[in-house]
Design an enzyme around this catalytic site. Sequence first.
Site, PDB file in Angstrom:
ATOM      1  N   HIS A   1      20.257 -40.814   0.028  1.00  0.00           N
ATOM      2  CA  HIS A   1      19.030 -40.704   0.824  1.00  0.00           C
ATOM      3  C   HIS A   1      18.143 -41.938   0.714  1.00  0.00           C
ATOM      4  CE1 HIS A   1      17.072 -39.102  -2.956  1.00  0.00           C
ATOM      5  NE2 HIS A   1      16.043 -39.749  -2.447  1.00  0.00           N
TER       6      HIS A   1
ATOM      7  N   SER B   1      14.526 -41.933  -7.454  1.00  0.00           N
ATOM      8  CA  SER B   1      15.775 -41.587  -6.773  1.00  0.00           C
ATOM      9  C   SER B   1      16.816 -42.671  -6.974  1.00  0.00           C
ATOM     10  CB  SER B   1      15.530 -41.409  -5.271  1.00  0.00           C
ATOM     11  OG  SER B   1      14.894 -40.207  -5.000  1.00  0.00           O
TER      12      SER B   1
ATOM     13  N   ASP C   1      24.725 -36.579  -2.444  1.00  0.00           N
ATOM     14  CA  ASP C   1      23.657 -37.572  -2.393  1.00  0.00           C
ATOM     15  C   ASP C   1      23.988 -38.747  -3.306  1.00  0.00           C
ATOM     16  OD1 ASP C   1      21.275 -38.803  -1.818  1.00  0.00           O
ATOM     17  OD2 ASP C   1      20.048 -37.488  -3.075  1.00  0.00           O
TER      18      ASP C   1
END
Length: 242
Positions: free
Chosen positions: A57, A190, A100
Amino acid sequence: MTSLLLYSNCLMEHDIINGEKAPENSSHYMASVQNKKGQHVCGGFLITEDFVVSAAHCDEYNPTDVVLGNHNLKNDNHQKIKIKNKNIRENYQNIGQGNDIMLLEVIQLNERVQTIQLPPAEIHLEENQVCQVAGWGKTKTRGKSVDELRVVDVSVINQRVCEEQWPGLPANVICAGGYKTTKGFCQGDSGGPLLCDGLAVGVVSFNYKENCSYPNKPNIYTDISKYRQWIDGIVKSRKYEE
């Protein structure tokens, strides 16, 4: 059916909560994934001299470079390296449906930096096993990002407990931190690694809403062991091309 609204309310980027500054001579495998303006958008970690693992992402932020070899992003003594290719897991659709993970191919490094070892194809993490997560950025809800790398201990959460807290939890994930605790990740981390016994076993994926004070929702990481064949295939194919 999984509520997509539940996941759409999850954070899309994360940072360290209630951690501490990482020792200066540690974690040299950590990468700051940055956009063309030189802004930190996600974390990552170096697994070979020319490949960095991050979250799929993170591609939404149009990353162009990675910065390696520096805990403090304000310092100039680091390597800023162009991203040559972005390899996103082919069946990744959105953050709430799993997969992801992204592999960034970078222009070959000019000097030696530290890499981190990945787990084998199968791993077994014990409930309450203490691991670490590291990254740059906010240390509280709606706070400001930090420039110095921070690290925090988090405990592995039983998968059944995690599924109860996250109905419709995607497959191939690890749950650690953020549940019945004040420690975990938040905005800006992230793509960074979950480290257990010296191995990068997970990739920071998502937590619950924009709350870094931690409600009863575990932090979610992509389980790297489930993607070793995919990673190894890309790395080997690039070496063969050379």
